[in-house]
Structure formats: structure tokens, C-alpha cells
Design a protein around this motif. Sequence first.
Motif, PDB file in Angstrom:
ATOM      1  N   UNK A  42       0.836  -1.203   0.000  1.00  0.00           N
ATOM      2  CA  UNK A  42       0.000   0.000   0.000  1.00  0.00           C
ATOM      3  C   UNK A  42       0.871   1.254   0.000  1.00  0.00           C
ATOM      4  N   UNK A  43       1.922   1.238   0.789  1.00  0.00           N
ATOM      5  CA  UNK A  43       2.815   2.393   0.851  1.00  0.00           C
ATOM      6  C   UNK A  43       3.534   2.609  -0.476  1.00  0.00           C
ATOM      7  N   UNK A  44       3.987   1.523  -1.113  1.00  0.00           N
ATOM      8  CA  UNK A  44       4.677   1.637  -2.401  1.00  0.00           C
ATOM      9  C   UNK A  44       3.725   2.169  -3.467  1.00  0.00           C
ATOM     10  N   UNK A  45       2.496   1.665  -3.496  1.00  0.00           N
ATOM     11  CA  UNK A  45       1.530   2.144  -4.484  1.00  0.00           C
ATOM     12  C   UNK A  45       1.182   3.596  -4.219  1.00  0.00           C
ATOM     13  N   UNK A  46       1.082   3.986  -2.943  1.00  0.00           N
ATOM     14  CA  UNK A  46       0.797   5.387  -2.599  1.00  0.00           C
ATOM     15  C   UNK A  46       1.912   6.295  -3.118  1.00  0.00           C
ATOM     16  N   UNK A  76      -7.616  10.896 -12.351  1.00  0.00           N
ATOM     17  CA  UNK A  76      -7.373   9.450 -12.281  1.00  0.00           C
ATOM     18  C   UNK A  76      -6.498   9.126 -11.075  1.00  0.00           C
ATOM     19  N   UNK A  77      -5.457   9.922 -10.831  1.00  0.00           N
ATOM     20  CA  UNK A  77      -4.589   9.667  -9.679  1.00  0.00           C
ATOM     21  C   UNK A  77      -5.338   9.890  -8.370  1.00  0.00           C
ATOM     22  N   UNK A  78      -6.221  10.886  -8.337  1.00  0.00           N
ATOM     23  CA  UNK A  78      -7.018  11.106  -7.128  1.00  0.00           C
ATOM     24  C   UNK A  78      -7.974   9.941  -6.884  1.00  0.00           C
ATOM     25  N   UNK A  84      -7.084   3.352  -2.624  1.00  0.00           N
ATOM     26  CA  UNK A  84      -6.104   2.939  -1.619  1.00  0.00           C
ATOM     27  C   UNK A  84      -6.602   3.135  -0.193  1.00  0.00           C
ATOM     28  N   UNK A  85      -7.633   3.903  -0.017  1.00  0.00           N
ATOM     29  CA  UNK A  85      -8.167   4.154   1.329  1.00  0.00           C
ATOM     30  C   UNK A  85      -8.606   2.857   2.006  1.00  0.00           C
ATOM     31  N   UNK A  96     -15.795   4.356  -6.545  1.00  0.00           N
ATOM     32  CA  UNK A  96     -14.412   4.794  -6.777  1.00  0.00           C
ATOM     33  C   UNK A  96     -13.689   3.890  -7.780  1.00  0.00           C
ATOM     34  N   UNK A  97     -13.960   2.581  -7.750  1.00  0.00           N
ATOM     35  CA  UNK A  97     -13.325   1.674  -8.708  1.00  0.00           C
ATOM     36  C   UNK A  97     -13.848   1.937 -10.118  1.00  0.00           C
TER      37      UNK A  97
END
Length: 196
Positions: A42-46, A76-78, A84-85, A96-97
Motif C-alpha cells: 500500500x505504501x509503495x503504491x501510494x 485518475x490519480x485522485x 487505496x483508502x 471509486x473503482x
Amino acid sequence: MWFLTLISYIAILVQLIFVTIAIAAGLYYLAELVEEYTRIAKRVIWWMNSVTLGLYILLWICENFPLPIIICGILAQLSHYVILRNFPFVSFLSLEFLAAVVFIIVNHYLAFSHFTSVYHPFSEVMAYFTLFLWLVPFALFVSLSANDNVLPTSIDGREADVVSSYFSKRNKKYGLLTFFNYAKESVLPVRTKKGF
């Protein structure tokens, strides 16, 4: 003359098979890593999402790209931040998806229309598609296998025990890692240990 041409086509076919196997092995390894280390994933994707968002801003400032591409890319990034939440739990029918999928499609359309009207070298086009359009969605796609082995947190109406409910539904997983395990078991021969 025709023999060398035939050999080159066979060599291309063999290379494509090797590339496909290498990509499948890499995806399998990444799915295993994401499944084991969901917080780190999750951190890497963030961070990948944050870097891509910064790259969109730099692309607008430095290269003077069209504003619709920049706005769609930032949205798109937002939407990826919103996905990721609740990571690693992703509902395919959530708003969101679905919004992220719509932004990916619209962003690809805008990019194709821009790059067909304005000349850019092939390396720049591939850099844009790789870093701006494919990196974060691909990471989110690989991370979908992370919730395959997550223990349930609520009791199902038919089962009184959470653990027995989990083990009864354990064989009904649908994810990237499950697909690769099924492919590995069905394609590769099974080695049996001999007991002497």
C-alpha cells in the motif's frame, strides 16, 4: 532465402513464448509479495501514485501538454488515492473503482488522440504510457490478489463460526494469485517424493 525468413519467424515465436513466461513468473512473484506484505505494498503504491501526480504537474509546466489530458490524469490519480483508502479490499462495483476505470479509458483516448495529432518520438510516447497511464493501475491490478487470504471479520448468516465459514469458502477464491496457482498445477507436472 526463404529458409532464413522461416527461421526468423520461428525465433520470434520462441522469443514471444519466453517473454510471456517471464511476465507470468514476474506477476506471480509480485502477487506473492503483495499478499505477504500488504502494508508495504500500500505504501509503495501510494508513493508511485504521488510521483505520477507530480509528474503530471511537471508535464503541464515543462512540456505544455493539453489541459484535458492533465486534468483527466490528475483526477485518475485522485481516484487511485480513494481506492487505496480501503486497501487491500477493493469492491469492483464501488463508485471509486468504476470512476478509476472510466478515467483510465478516457485518459487513454485523450493520449491516443494527442499523440496521433502531435508528433513525438516513440520513446517519449512509451514513457508517457508507461509512467503516466499504466504504472499505478498495473500495481493496483497485481494487488487485487492481496485480499485472497485475508481472514473474514464478520459472521456469515449461514455459519455460526467465523473460522469455519472462512475454511468452507476458502476454495472459492478468485484472484490473480489463485489463477497463477491453478495454471501452475494444471500445466506443470507434479513431483512426488519417494519414500524409501
